[in-house]
Scaffold this motif. Structure first.
Motif, PDB file in Angstrom:
ATOM      1  N   ASP A 214      34.191 -57.758 -36.639  1.00  0.00           N
ATOM      2  CA  ASP A 214      34.666 -56.382 -36.673  1.00  0.00           C
ATOM      3  C   ASP A 214      34.633 -55.812 -35.260  1.00  0.00           C
ATOM      4  OD1 ASP A 214      35.184 -56.123 -39.401  1.00  0.00           O
ATOM      5  OD2 ASP A 214      33.114 -55.586 -39.867  1.00  0.00           O
ATOM      6  N   LYS A 215      35.421 -54.775 -35.034  1.00  0.00           N
ATOM      7  CA  LYS A 215      35.438 -54.125 -33.728  1.00  0.00           C
ATOM      8  C   LYS A 215      34.033 -53.634 -33.385  1.00  0.00           C
ATOM      9  CE  LYS A 215      37.709 -50.409 -31.148  1.00  0.00           C
ATOM     10  NZ  LYS A 215      38.679 -49.289 -31.216  1.00  0.00           N
ATOM     11  N   PRO A 216      33.518 -53.963 -32.195  1.00  0.00           N
ATOM     12  CA  PRO A 216      32.168 -53.505 -31.837  1.00  0.00           C
ATOM     13  C   PRO A 216      32.097 -51.982 -31.785  1.00  0.00           C
ATOM     14  CG  PRO A 216      33.294 -54.433 -29.929  1.00  0.00           C
ATOM     15  CD  PRO A 216      34.164 -54.722 -31.112  1.00  0.00           C
ATOM     16  N   THR A 217      30.956 -51.448 -32.130  1.00  0.00           N
ATOM     17  CA  THR A 217      30.800 -49.991 -32.171  1.00  0.00           C
ATOM     18  C   THR A 217      29.606 -49.571 -31.321  1.00  0.00           C
ATOM     19  OG1 THR A 217      29.388 -50.117 -34.156  1.00  0.00           O
ATOM     20  CG2 THR A 217      31.760 -49.819 -34.496  1.00  0.00           C
ATOM     21  N   LYS A 218      29.706 -48.356 -30.765  1.00  0.00           N
ATOM     22  CA  LYS A 218      28.554 -47.708 -30.130  1.00  0.00           C
ATOM     23  C   LYS A 218      28.112 -46.593 -31.059  1.00  0.00           C
ATOM     24  CE  LYS A 218      28.754 -48.692 -25.229  1.00  0.00           C
ATOM     25  NZ  LYS A 218      28.733 -48.123 -23.859  1.00  0.00           N
ATOM     26  N   GLU A 219      26.849 -46.572 -31.419  1.00  0.00           N
ATOM     27  CA  GLU A 219      26.353 -45.644 -32.427  1.00  0.00           C
ATOM     28  C   GLU A 219      25.135 -44.900 -31.909  1.00  0.00           C
ATOM     29  OE1 GLU A 219      25.767 -47.925 -36.035  1.00  0.00           O
ATOM     30  OE2 GLU A 219      27.558 -49.114 -35.631  1.00  0.00           O
ATOM     31  N   GLN A 220      25.087 -43.605 -32.184  1.00  0.00           N
ATOM     32  CA  GLN A 220      23.936 -42.785 -31.828  1.00  0.00           C
ATOM     33  C   GLN A 220      22.828 -42.973 -32.867  1.00  0.00           C
ATOM     34  OE1 GLN A 220      23.856 -40.608 -28.972  1.00  0.00           O
ATOM     35  NE2 GLN A 220      25.690 -41.800 -28.486  1.00  0.00           N
ATOM     36  N   PHE A 221      21.584 -42.880 -32.411  1.00  0.00           N
ATOM     37  CA  PHE A 221      20.474 -42.921 -33.362  1.00  0.00           C
ATOM     38  C   PHE A 221      19.380 -41.971 -32.894  1.00  0.00           C
ATOM     39  CE2 PHE A 221      19.383 -46.197 -30.273  1.00  0.00           C
ATOM     40  CZ  PHE A 221      18.010 -46.076 -30.122  1.00  0.00           C
ATOM     41  N   TYR A 222      18.403 -41.760 -33.746  1.00  0.00           N
ATOM     42  CA  TYR A 222      17.323 -40.814 -33.466  1.00  0.00           C
ATOM     43  C   TYR A 222      15.984 -41.544 -33.410  1.00  0.00           C
ATOM     44  CZ  TYR A 222      20.937 -37.477 -34.733  1.00  0.00           C
ATOM     45  OH  TYR A 222      22.117 -36.780 -34.774  1.00  0.00           O
ATOM     46  N   THR A 223      15.033 -40.960 -32.718  1.00  0.00           N
ATOM     47  CA  THR A 223      13.694 -41.542 -32.639  1.00  0.00           C
ATOM     48  C   THR A 223      13.155 -41.799 -34.036  1.00  0.00           C
ATOM     49  OG1 THR A 223      13.248 -40.376 -30.578  1.00  0.00           O
ATOM     50  CG2 THR A 223      11.336 -41.182 -31.808  1.00  0.00           C
ATOM     51  N   GLY A 224      12.686 -43.007 -34.260  1.00  0.00           N
ATOM     52  CA  GLY A 224      12.173 -43.387 -35.569  1.00  0.00           C
ATOM     53  C   GLY A 224      13.163 -44.178 -36.391  1.00  0.00           C
ATOM     54  N   ASP A 225      14.456 -44.114 -36.032  1.00  0.00           N
ATOM     55  CA  ASP A 225      15.449 -44.947 -36.720  1.00  0.00           C
ATOM     56  C   ASP A 225      15.197 -46.413 -36.378  1.00  0.00           C
ATOM     57  OD1 ASP A 225      16.629 -42.719 -37.757  1.00  0.00           O
ATOM     58  OD2 ASP A 225      18.384 -42.751 -36.435  1.00  0.00           O
ATOM     59  N   SER A 226      15.449 -47.294 -37.345  1.00  0.00           N
ATOM     60  CA  SER A 226      15.217 -48.724 -37.160  1.00  0.00           C
ATOM     61  C   SER A 226      16.533 -49.485 -37.159  1.00  0.00           C
ATOM     62  CB  SER A 226      14.330 -49.256 -38.290  1.00  0.00           C
ATOM     63  OG  SER A 226      14.309 -50.672 -38.285  1.00  0.00           O
ATOM     64  N   LYS A 227      16.580 -50.562 -36.403  1.00  0.00           N
ATOM     65  CA  LYS A 227      17.787 -51.387 -36.411  1.00  0.00           C
ATOM     66  C   LYS A 227      17.964 -52.081 -37.763  1.00  0.00           C
ATOM     67  CE  LYS A 227      16.062 -55.778 -34.474  1.00  0.00           C
ATOM     68  NZ  LYS A 227      16.196 -56.686 -33.308  1.00  0.00           N
ATOM     69  N   HIS A 228      16.893 -52.165 -38.512  1.00  0.00           N
ATOM     70  CA  HIS A 228      16.982 -52.819 -39.825  1.00  0.00           C
ATOM     71  C   HIS A 228      17.694 -51.939 -40.848  1.00  0.00           C
ATOM     72  CE1 HIS A 228      14.483 -55.793 -37.980  1.00  0.00           C
ATOM     73  NE2 HIS A 228      13.493 -54.928 -37.810  1.00  0.00           N
ATOM     74  N   ASP A 229      17.986 -50.707 -40.465  1.00  0.00           N
ATOM     75  CA  ASP A 229      18.748 -49.806 -41.333  1.00  0.00           C
ATOM     76  C   ASP A 229      20.243 -49.815 -41.013  1.00  0.00           C
ATOM     77  OD1 ASP A 229      16.421 -48.964 -42.639  1.00  0.00           O
ATOM     78  OD2 ASP A 229      16.032 -47.447 -41.096  1.00  0.00           O
ATOM     79  N   LEU A 230      20.648 -50.593 -40.001  1.00  0.00           N
ATOM     80  CA  LEU A 230      22.066 -50.672 -39.667  1.00  0.00           C
ATOM     81  C   LEU A 230      22.852 -51.312 -40.800  1.00  0.00           C
ATOM     82  CD1 LEU A 230      21.806 -51.907 -35.957  1.00  0.00           C
ATOM     83  CD2 LEU A 230      22.511 -49.634 -36.709  1.00  0.00           C
ATOM     84  N   ASN A 231      24.035 -50.793 -41.052  1.00  0.00           N
ATOM     85  CA  ASN A 231      24.880 -51.337 -42.113  1.00  0.00           C
ATOM     86  C   ASN A 231      25.580 -52.606 -41.646  1.00  0.00           C
ATOM     87  OD1 ASN A 231      24.328 -49.203 -43.932  1.00  0.00           O
ATOM     88  ND2 ASN A 231      25.847 -47.910 -42.907  1.00  0.00           N
ATOM     89  N   GLY A 232      25.869 -53.487 -42.606  1.00  0.00           N
ATOM     90  CA  GLY A 232      26.632 -54.693 -42.309  1.00  0.00           C
ATOM     91  C   GLY A 232      25.768 -55.810 -41.765  1.00  0.00           C
ATOM     92  N   ARG A 233      26.377 -56.991 -41.678  1.00  0.00           N
ATOM     93  CA  ARG A 233      25.681 -58.172 -41.157  1.00  0.00           C
ATOM     94  C   ARG A 233      25.879 -58.220 -39.647  1.00  0.00           C
ATOM     95  NH1 ARG A 233      27.547 -64.247 -42.085  1.00  0.00           N
ATOM     96  NH2 ARG A 233      25.830 -65.344 -41.080  1.00  0.00           N
ATOM     97  N   VAL A 234      24.815 -58.013 -38.897  1.00  0.00           N
ATOM     98  CA  VAL A 234      24.882 -57.842 -37.447  1.00  0.00           C
ATOM     99  C   VAL A 234      24.814 -59.192 -36.738  1.00  0.00           C
ATOM    100  CG1 VAL A 234      23.736 -56.851 -35.428  1.00  0.00           C
ATOM    101  CG2 VAL A 234      23.878 -55.539 -37.564  1.00  0.00           C
TER     102      VAL A 234
END
Length: 295
Positions: free
Chosen positions: A257-277
């Motif tokens: 898929d087209k690569p994306t740049k995404e904003q996140f907040y302190t405390g957010d985890s990469k394990h909550d990212l959608n899709g198969r990374v």
């Protein structure tokens, strides 16, 4: 590189030979790292990753014999040399096969893990300098009739991945302090004469003049995907004649898929990212760049 830091690298980093295939990515940091591994271990490029596709020249690879070069791959079985921050939050798990100083930071400088709230304490150098330091290979780059790297060689090396930026941060910046902590840990003080002689703007001009930020890309030609580049390969070869900067051809690819740049907040985890990374790198303290497999 300091002994206590070198000991944190995985066992596989001492077992590389010519049976391994390398994954090249799309910039000079990766290409130069590939050239060093070619020189040291005689391994060759088998894949090319441009964040949109993963090209290959073989139908099947032994996964245990693949090494990414400047690639923040998330697959826990894929070996890679990487310099990116790969935690969004302090408790995020990292690829255990990734040879990455920012994964090993705990206990090195006394500051815990590198993630969003400690982002500016990261190792902010290139994958190339990490690999050269790990293997003590700077002497392999010395030209005949010289006893040390030339000034132009040093300018090239500090320009890769814009390593030089950290030396010019204001002294009250956290990133300035940690630039020199990592410099000492990796034994990179040899570049201080460059930082003392040139301004940041002068090195940026040098970087532009010699096309050191050019990309590598794949183009279809005669039933194969040939690699092209905006880098000045001839210039690099002139100053590092002992290295092989040649580019490979491929005949197949896997599309993402087209690569994306995404904003996140302190405390957010990469394990909550959608899709198969496939790959993920934190590019600022609140931004992450992600490439996902197509569903």
């Amino acid at each position: 590189m300091k002994k206590e830091l070198k000991e944190k690298f995985q066992k596989w980093t001492n077992e590389i030979d010519n049976t391994y295939s390398l994954i090249l990515t799309n910039d000079l940091d990766s290409l130069f790292t590939v050239a060093i591994l070619r020189l040291l271990f005689r391994c060759e490029v088998g894949m090319f990753y441009d964040f949109h596709r993963l090209y290959s020249n073989r139908e099947k690879f032994d996964k245990s014999k693949i090494i990414g070069c400047d690639l923040a791959v998330e697959d826990n079985e894929t070996k890679t040399f990487c310099n990116h921050v790969t935690r969004m939050w302090k408790d995020d798990k990292v690829n255990p096969m990734s040879a990455n100083l920012n994964n090993f930071a705990t206990g090195v400088y006394g500051g815990g893990t590198i993630q969003s709230t400690t982002y500016f304490r990261k190792y902010n150098g290139s994958t190339l300098l990490m690999v050269l330091s790990l293997y003590g290979a700077f002497d392999k780059l010395i030209l005949p009739n010289h006893t040390e790297l030339t000034e132009e060689q040093k300018l090239i090396l500090v320009s890769i991945d814009s390593y030089f930026w950290g030396a010019y941060h204001p002294k009250y910046y956290e990133a300035h302090k940690y630039f020199y902590i990592w410099q000492k840990a990796l034994g990179l003080e040899m570049f201080n004469d460059i930082f003392n002689k040139y301004t940041k703007s002068e090195i940026m001009d040098f970087q532009r003049e010699h096309k050191l930020k050019g990309n590598i890309f794949a183009k279809w030609n005669n039933n194969t995907y040939e690699l092209g580049t905006g880098l000045d390969i001839g210039y690099l070869q002139e100053h590092f004649p002992m290295l092989d900067f040649s580019l490979t051809k491929f005949d197949r690819y896997c599309e993402f898929d087209k690569p994306t740049k995404e904003q996140f907040y302190t405390g957010d985890s990469k394990h909550d990212l959608n899709g198969r990374v496939f790959s993920m790198a934190v590019t600022n303290r609140n931004e992450v760049k992600v490439t996902r497999f197509k569903e």
